[in-house]
Write a protein that holds these residues in place. Structure first.
Motif, PDB file in Angstrom:
ATOM      1  N   GLY A   9       0.846  -1.127  -0.136  1.00  0.00           N
ATOM      2  CA  GLY A   9       0.002  -0.013   0.005  1.00  0.00           C
ATOM      3  C   GLY A   9       0.662   1.247  -0.200  1.00  0.00           C
ATOM      4  O   GLY A   9       2.366   1.154  -0.057  1.00  0.00           O
ATOM      5  N   GLY A  10       0.217   2.399  -0.217  1.00  0.00           N
ATOM      6  CA  GLY A  10       0.899   3.518  -0.234  1.00  0.00           C
ATOM      7  C   GLY A  10       0.186   4.851  -0.755  1.00  0.00           C
ATOM      8  O   GLY A  10      -1.087   4.553  -0.855  1.00  0.00           O
ATOM      9  N   LEU A  11       0.799   5.926  -1.013  1.00  0.00           N
ATOM     10  CA  LEU A  11       0.247   7.017  -1.461  1.00  0.00           C
ATOM     11  C   LEU A  11       0.608   7.038  -3.205  1.00  0.00           C
ATOM     12  O   LEU A  11       1.854   6.832  -3.442  1.00  0.00           O
ATOM     13  N   VAL A  12      -0.394   7.413  -4.055  1.00  0.00           N
ATOM     14  CA  VAL A  12      -0.489   7.590  -5.392  1.00  0.00           C
ATOM     15  C   VAL A  12      -1.126   8.420  -5.909  1.00  0.00           C
ATOM     16  O   VAL A  12      -2.444   8.674  -5.342  1.00  0.00           O
ATOM     17  N   GLN A  13      -0.731   8.943  -7.104  1.00  0.00           N
ATOM     18  CA  GLN A  13      -1.514  10.113  -7.775  1.00  0.00           C
ATOM     19  C   GLN A  13      -2.897   9.379  -8.508  1.00  0.00           C
ATOM     20  O   GLN A  13      -2.549   8.268  -9.023  1.00  0.00           O
ATOM     21  N   ALA A  14      -3.935  10.138  -8.831  1.00  0.00           N
ATOM     22  CA  ALA A  14      -4.894   9.522  -9.513  1.00  0.00           C
ATOM     23  C   ALA A  14      -4.338   8.935 -11.032  1.00  0.00           C
ATOM     24  O   ALA A  14      -3.625   9.949 -11.655  1.00  0.00           O
ATOM     25  N   LEU A  81      -2.595  -8.150  -6.082  1.00  0.00           N
ATOM     26  CA  LEU A  81      -3.650  -7.219  -6.508  1.00  0.00           C
ATOM     27  C   LEU A  81      -3.105  -6.182  -7.365  1.00  0.00           C
ATOM     28  O   LEU A  81      -2.544  -5.388  -6.618  1.00  0.00           O
ATOM     29  N   GLN A  82      -3.070  -6.350  -8.580  1.00  0.00           N
ATOM     30  CA  GLN A  82      -2.284  -5.294  -9.366  1.00  0.00           C
ATOM     31  C   GLN A  82      -3.496  -4.161  -9.495  1.00  0.00           C
ATOM     32  O   GLN A  82      -4.525  -4.435 -10.135  1.00  0.00           O
ATOM     33  N   MET A  83      -3.044  -3.152  -9.104  1.00  0.00           N
ATOM     34  CA  MET A  83      -4.358  -1.940  -9.205  1.00  0.00           C
ATOM     35  C   MET A  83      -3.791  -0.739 -10.262  1.00  0.00           C
ATOM     36  O   MET A  83      -2.873  -0.171  -9.862  1.00  0.00           O
ATOM     37  N   ASN A  84      -4.530  -0.682 -11.326  1.00  0.00           N
ATOM     38  CA  ASN A  84      -4.201   0.216 -12.389  1.00  0.00           C
ATOM     39  C   ASN A  84      -5.214   1.190 -12.309  1.00  0.00           C
ATOM     40  O   ASN A  84      -6.331   1.338 -11.877  1.00  0.00           O
ATOM     41  N   SER A  85      -4.749   2.567 -13.003  1.00  0.00           N
ATOM     42  CA  SER A  85      -5.996   3.590 -13.289  1.00  0.00           C
ATOM     43  C   SER A  85      -6.508   3.770 -11.893  1.00  0.00           C
ATOM     44  O   SER A  85      -7.869   3.859 -11.773  1.00  0.00           O
ATOM     45  N   LEU A  86      -5.872   4.137 -10.973  1.00  0.00           N
ATOM     46  CA  LEU A  86      -6.415   4.363  -9.632  1.00  0.00           C
ATOM     47  C   LEU A  86      -7.225   5.651  -9.510  1.00  0.00           C
ATOM     48  O   LEU A  86      -6.843   6.563 -10.209  1.00  0.00           O
TER      49      LEU A  86
END
Length: 123
Positions: A9-14, A81-86
């Motif tokens: 987990g962490g902080l990511v931009q949209a 769990l690969q999460m793209n286009s967050l």
């Protein structure tokens, strides 16, 4: 002792991506389905995705279809769990859990839970 340990987990931009990991131990991994759930502040916990360790079948919540991909490395007893286009609405604590059942997003089926990892998506 059964353990499920989330990481990544962490902080990511949209629009960005993160990959969460769930390392399992203390039970026969191949007999269980592993699910990812999330809980945003002030909201109920909801199912995100799950995978059957035995046959690889997967399910996704409508809100993440086409953006998230779940996978399993049975040799490492780990689910990803690969999460793209967050999106900012993906911000939540993400939990993995294990169910001695077919893959399902029904939370009552899950016997073991991890401690969670925070995902924050900034706009």
């Amino acid at each position: 002792e059964v353990q499920l340990v989330e990481s990544g987990g962490g902080l990511v931009q949209a629009g960005g991506s993160l990959r969460l990991s769930c390392a399992a131990s203390g039970f026969t991994f191949d007999d269980y389905a592993i699910g990812w759930f999330r809980q945003a502040p002030g909201k109920e916990r909801e199912g995100v995705s799950c995978i059957s360790s035995s046959d690889g079948s997967t399910y996704y919540a409508d809100s993440v279809k086409g953006r998230f991909t779940i996978s399993s490395d049975n040799a490492k007893n780990t689910v990803y769990l690969q999460m793209n286009s967050l999106k900012p609405e993906d911000t939540a604590v993400y939990y993995c859990a294990a169910a001695l059942a077919i893959a399902t997003l029904a939370q009552y089926e899950y016997d073991y839970w991890g401690q969670g990892t925070q995902v924050t998506v900034s706009s």
